[in-house]
Design an enzyme around this catalytic site. Structure first.
Site, PDB file in Angstrom:
ATOM      1  N   CYS A 293      35.884  17.153  12.739  1.00  0.00           N
ATOM      2  CA  CYS A 293      36.781  17.763  11.764  1.00  0.00           C
ATOM      3  C   CYS A 293      36.333  19.146  11.326  1.00  0.00           C
ATOM      4  CB  CYS A 293      36.894  16.868  10.526  1.00  0.00           C
ATOM      5  SG  CYS A 293      35.328  16.656   9.634  1.00  0.00           S
TER       6      CYS A 293
ATOM      7  N   GLU B   8      42.137  10.161  13.641  1.00  0.00           N
ATOM      8  CA  GLU B   8      41.907  10.449  12.219  1.00  0.00           C
ATOM      9  C   GLU B   8      41.216  11.792  12.078  1.00  0.00           C
ATOM     10  OE1 GLU B   8      38.782  10.038   8.810  1.00  0.00           O
ATOM     11  OE2 GLU B   8      38.558  10.353  10.972  1.00  0.00           O
TER      12      GLU B   8
ATOM     13  N   ARG C 133      39.253   9.555  -0.677  1.00  0.00           N
ATOM     14  CA  ARG C 133      38.911  10.049   0.666  1.00  0.00           C
ATOM     15  C   ARG C 133      40.208  10.245   1.452  1.00  0.00           C
ATOM     16  NH1 ARG C 133      34.154  10.019   3.302  1.00  0.00           N
ATOM     17  NH2 ARG C 133      34.149  10.187   5.568  1.00  0.00           N
TER      18      ARG C 133
ATOM     19  N   ARG D 177      42.537  11.331   4.206  1.00  0.00           N
ATOM     20  CA  ARG D 177      42.441  11.636   5.619  1.00  0.00           C
ATOM     21  C   ARG D 177      43.822  11.527   6.257  1.00  0.00           C
ATOM     22  NH1 ARG D 177      38.339  13.209   3.924  1.00  0.00           N
ATOM     23  NH2 ARG D 177      36.225  12.946   4.743  1.00  0.00           N
TER      24      ARG D 177
END
Length: 474
Positions: A82, A120, A171, A173
């Protein structure tokens, strides 16, 4: 319980596997490994110890212009790197080498044609700065024959109820989920993004200590608050008391209810008295920073008038001996009375203080939050619980710093479980049109809503060995 011995069990390829967040969700459903790859040797050692499947390797060597050696599989997963899209990185997207790893995923997808894709990444991938990269990914998956939503689907464990695998961690995502369109069927050109059912969402406030749950002991090895950290917090605790008294005094004078403590960043380096010093700080500052500076000037003037120059200057002399990042405060705890009643994160931007409801996202850079009511930092085991892993998941004898890093890089298992369920419901018609798709749908829809117990049982059946000292060495 799924029959894992069946030769026709659903198989998955686990790319950028980390310690196995996707593997945890899919293994609990009854799927079997076809392939796993993780370039970090420490994470790969933990992966192999728990899932008894080798993972150490480099996907670019297994899927490139010369060949694709990844075996056939039904489901492909991956939290691909990421950094090219993260707000904390350079955000160069696909111009950066790591940003091109999607192409390795695409080579596998085109060669092996898995029925289901689940990828993801950080939310920023779907943000305005990376609109081009996002469109490229979506268009290439569609050109490869997959039905995929163009609108992003963002999930966070704190939005999911605990009985559905949620946990008290913010979190966010983005998930890219896609289904191979069977021959003779037509893909929906604009499918709705995957969404969780209303009954799975969290409709009350989290209680971090009870809901995680956290161990009540304040003496867990490796979680101690250092003397310097305690000094910083105690000194800022004095200022919180000063500000609260100042607000109470203002309320008495005006007859209005007391105002909350300042919500803007408190920067003591901007607490200067002279006009020249203030103009120097404002010179060339962007608009957002100039606004915060002026608010700090006003805050300083108000506290100085209430407290007196002598007492405030004494406090300032001490705080200015601290490291630069510890001379700042971000109060986000509303009406909490004490910093020690809160969660304190020691960040580059300062001491961030929040109520003990849920935690910010775990990050790979160690910023282990301090849990004020317990008087220690979050433990490595508690970090694993935040990511949805059961207590019999082993990290062997590796350093806690590595475990925190792996948790910060990992995917939340409860979120993966719910995303897979929601995706299979959205694309039910496509999945039921083929034998393998039907098997995937039945496996996923029949899986437990909260996978933690099933993961624990799966690990127990595997009788996972401990990570060897050599494999997990520093």
């Amino acid at each position: 319980m799924p029959d894992e011995s069946r030769s026709d069990a659903i198989t998955f390829a686990d790319l950028f596997a980390g310690i196995g967040g996707f593997a945890a969700a899919l293994s609990a459903m009854g799927a079997k490994h076809a392939y796993a790859v993780e370039i970090d040797k420490h994470a790969a050692a933990v992966y192999q110890a728990n899932w008894q499947h080798p993972a150490l390797g480099d996907v670019t060597k297994d899927a490139n212009d010369n060949a694709v050696t990844v075996p056939a599989h039904d489901v492909i997963t991956g939290g691909f790197p990421c950094q090219p899209f993260s707000k904390s990185g350079a955000q160069r997207g696909m111009d950066e080498v790591r940003g091109t790893l999607f192409w390795n995923i695409e080579k596998i997808v085109r060669e092996r044609k898995p029925t289901l894709i689940c990828l993801e990444n950080v939310r920023n991938l779907a943000g305005p700065r990376h609109r081009h990269e996002w469109q490229v990914i979506i268009e290439h998956l569609r050109n490869a024959g997959y039905q995929v939503a163009e609108q992003s689907a963002v999930f966070s464990p704190h939005l999911i109820a605990p009985q559905f695998g949620g946990s008290p961690q913010v979190r966010e995502r983005v998930f890219i989920t896609a289904t191979l369109v069977p021959e003779g069927m037509v893909m929906d050109p604009d499918p709705e993004p995957v969404a969780l059912p209303e009954h799975a969402l969290m409709h009350r406030e989290w209680n971090l200590i009870e809901d995680l749950p956290m161990d009540k002991s304040a003496t867990i090895p490796g979680t101690e608050i250092s003397p310097d950290e305690r000094t910083w917090i105690d000194h800022w605790e004095q200022m919180v008391a000063f500000m609260r008294a100042w607000r109470a005094n203002q309320a008495r004078l005006t007859g209005e209810p007391p105002r909350r403590l300042p919500g803007h960043p408190v920067w003591t380096d901007a607490w200067v008295n002279s006009k020249a010093a203030r103009e120097h700080l404002l010179d060339g500052a962007p608009a957002w920073k100039a606004d915060f500076l002026r608010k700090n000037f006003d805050l300083y003037d108000g506290i100085r008038e209430f407290l007196g120059a002598k007492d405030l200057d004494k406090w300032l002399r001490e705080v200015r001996e601290f490291p630069e990042s510890r001379r700042k405060l971000e109060w986000q705890a509303q009406d909490a009375q004490s910093m020690w009643d809160c969660v304190i994160s020691l960040r580059p931007s300062g001491l961030r203080v929040k109520r003990p409801t849920h935690l910010p996202a775990l990050v790979a850079i160690t910023q282990t939050p301090i849990i004020g009511p317990i008087g220690r930092k979050l433990s490595a085991r508690e970090a694993a619980r935040l990511q949805g892993l059961p207590d019999n998941f082993t990290f062997g004898d590796q350093r806690d710093a590595l475990t925190y890093k792996q948790m910060g890089n990992g995917v939340n298992v409860g979120v993966v479980n719910q995303v897979l369920k929601a995706h299979c419901e959205r694309d039910k018609d496509l999945l039921l049109a083929t034998e393998r798709g039907r098997a995937i749908y039945e496996m996923v829809s029949g899986a437990a809503e909260n996978p933690k117990s099933a993961i624990a049982a799966h690990l127990e059946r595997l009788d996972s060995p401990t990570v060897s000292s050599a494999a997990a060495a520093n």
